[in-house]
Write a protein that holds these residues in place. Sequence first.
Motif, PDB file in Angstrom:
ATOM      1  N   MET A   1       0.842  -1.185   0.000  1.00  0.00           N
ATOM      2  CA  MET A   1       0.000   0.000   0.000  1.00  0.00           C
ATOM      3  C   MET A   1       0.878   1.236   0.000  1.00  0.00           C
ATOM      4  SD  MET A   1      -2.971   1.189   2.683  1.00  0.00           S
ATOM      5  CE  MET A   1      -1.875   1.913   3.884  1.00  0.00           C
ATOM      6  N   THR A   2       0.465   2.237  -0.769  1.00  0.00           N
ATOM      7  CA  THR A   2       1.183   3.509  -0.820  1.00  0.00           C
ATOM      8  C   THR A   2       0.217   4.643  -0.500  1.00  0.00           C
ATOM      9  OG1 THR A   2       2.707   2.693  -2.520  1.00  0.00           O
ATOM     10  CG2 THR A   2       2.536   5.081  -2.252  1.00  0.00           C
ATOM     11  N   LEU A   3       0.608   5.498   0.416  1.00  0.00           N
ATOM     12  CA  LEU A   3      -0.163   6.674   0.777  1.00  0.00           C
ATOM     13  C   LEU A   3       0.539   7.896   0.195  1.00  0.00           C
ATOM     14  CD1 LEU A   3      -2.340   8.213   2.438  1.00  0.00           C
ATOM     15  CD2 LEU A   3      -0.761   8.119   4.379  1.00  0.00           C
ATOM     16  N   VAL A   4      -0.177   8.647  -0.646  1.00  0.00           N
ATOM     17  CA  VAL A   4       0.368   9.872  -1.239  1.00  0.00           C
ATOM     18  C   VAL A   4      -0.254  11.064  -0.520  1.00  0.00           C
ATOM     19  CG1 VAL A   4       0.688  11.201  -3.356  1.00  0.00           C
ATOM     20  CG2 VAL A   4       0.584   8.695  -3.460  1.00  0.00           C
ATOM     21  N   GLU A   5       0.560  11.880   0.081  1.00  0.00           N
ATOM     22  CA  GLU A   5       0.098  12.995   0.903  1.00  0.00           C
ATOM     23  C   GLU A   5       0.768  14.290   0.441  1.00  0.00           C
ATOM     24  OE1 GLU A   5      -1.358  15.619   2.999  1.00  0.00           O
ATOM     25  OE2 GLU A   5      -2.133  13.627   3.523  1.00  0.00           O
ATOM     26  N   ALA A   6      -0.045  15.293   0.134  1.00  0.00           N
ATOM     27  CA  ALA A   6       0.488  16.564  -0.366  1.00  0.00           C
ATOM     28  C   ALA A   6       1.269  17.331   0.704  1.00  0.00           C
ATOM     29  CB  ALA A   6      -0.646  17.430  -0.902  1.00  0.00           C
ATOM     30  N   GLU A   7       0.881  17.141   1.966  1.00  0.00           N
ATOM     31  CA  GLU A   7       1.537  17.868   3.051  1.00  0.00           C
ATOM     32  C   GLU A   7       2.654  17.027   3.669  1.00  0.00           C
ATOM     33  OE1 GLU A   7       0.744  20.947   3.604  1.00  0.00           O
ATOM     34  OE2 GLU A   7      -1.023  21.001   2.308  1.00  0.00           O
ATOM     35  N   ALA A   8       3.339  17.630   4.638  1.00  0.00           N
ATOM     36  CA  ALA A   8       4.425  16.918   5.306  1.00  0.00           C
ATOM     37  C   ALA A   8       3.897  15.831   6.237  1.00  0.00           C
ATOM     38  CB  ALA A   8       5.285  17.901   6.103  1.00  0.00           C
ATOM     39  N   GLU A   9       2.682  15.997   6.728  1.00  0.00           N
ATOM     40  CA  GLU A   9       2.050  15.014   7.598  1.00  0.00           C
ATOM     41  C   GLU A   9       0.604  14.836   7.167  1.00  0.00           C
ATOM     42  OE1 GLU A   9       3.648  13.267   9.674  1.00  0.00           O
ATOM     43  OE2 GLU A   9       5.528  14.383   9.837  1.00  0.00           O
ATOM     44  N   ALA A  10       0.003  13.753   7.598  1.00  0.00           N
ATOM     45  CA  ALA A  10      -1.389  13.483   7.242  1.00  0.00           C
ATOM     46  C   ALA A  10      -2.332  14.394   8.022  1.00  0.00           C
ATOM     47  CB  ALA A  10      -1.727  12.020   7.538  1.00  0.00           C
ATOM     48  N   GLY A  11      -3.478  14.684   7.427  1.00  0.00           N
ATOM     49  CA  GLY A  11      -4.529  15.418   8.126  1.00  0.00           C
ATOM     50  C   GLY A  11      -4.295  16.896   8.281  1.00  0.00           C
ATOM     51  N   ARG A  12      -3.435  17.500   7.455  1.00  0.00           N
ATOM     52  CA  ARG A  12      -3.139  18.922   7.607  1.00  0.00           C
ATOM     53  C   ARG A  12      -3.928  19.801   6.628  1.00  0.00           C
ATOM     54  NH1 ARG A  12      -1.765  16.708  11.377  1.00  0.00           N
ATOM     55  NH2 ARG A  12       0.165  16.908  12.564  1.00  0.00           N
TER      56      ARG A  12
END
Length: 212
Positions: A1-12
Amino acid sequence: MTLVEAEAEAGRGVTGRAFGWINLIHGDHSNRRAHDLQRRAVAAHEALGARLPAAYAGMRRGSLLWLGSPAETAALIDRKAAAGADVRPAELAEIERLEPRLRDAPALAAFSPSDMAVDAAGLSQALADGAEALGAVFRRGDTVRSIRLAGDKVTGVETEAGRLEANCVVIAAGPGTASLLEPLGIDIALEIFTGEAAPPRMRRPLYFPYRR
């Protein structure tokens, strides 16, 4: 599984400004499939809370909902109770006990004790950390630009850093969801409820008609 996140941390993003309302009280209970999904979501959070107690430490229980008049609210309670929702009437004295800082409390509200409000940003990061610890790849600071298809089959995504192959894509992009799905001819009815990031003044989520 790969999580791609635009921010430095999740939920920001929008998640960090949401009040984390996980509920049975809001929505169209005549739609059995949607109502069943809500039920399963609440049950899943209950189970997850037992495994990640720190992520749910600040959880607030219950929610209150009312409409423009007591008659409308009573009809709403009857409809939701008939559909199997965990909802009951709360009158003025109980509402004031449940929310002592509430001004202009209604005469009647629907109270759903099963609903919960969580620290959405903190929970998102805890889930991302947990997935990474189990072997998931967490790509921080990258942005998904489009969903790739071969015919009607999903084959992956295009991100700012390049192509990422996948046979399943879960979109959790808040207000960006619609723009990712629009090129695919998919139009979704997306409602996003956000609040202030400051500590909550009320003990639980409240949903009522806005009055100027």
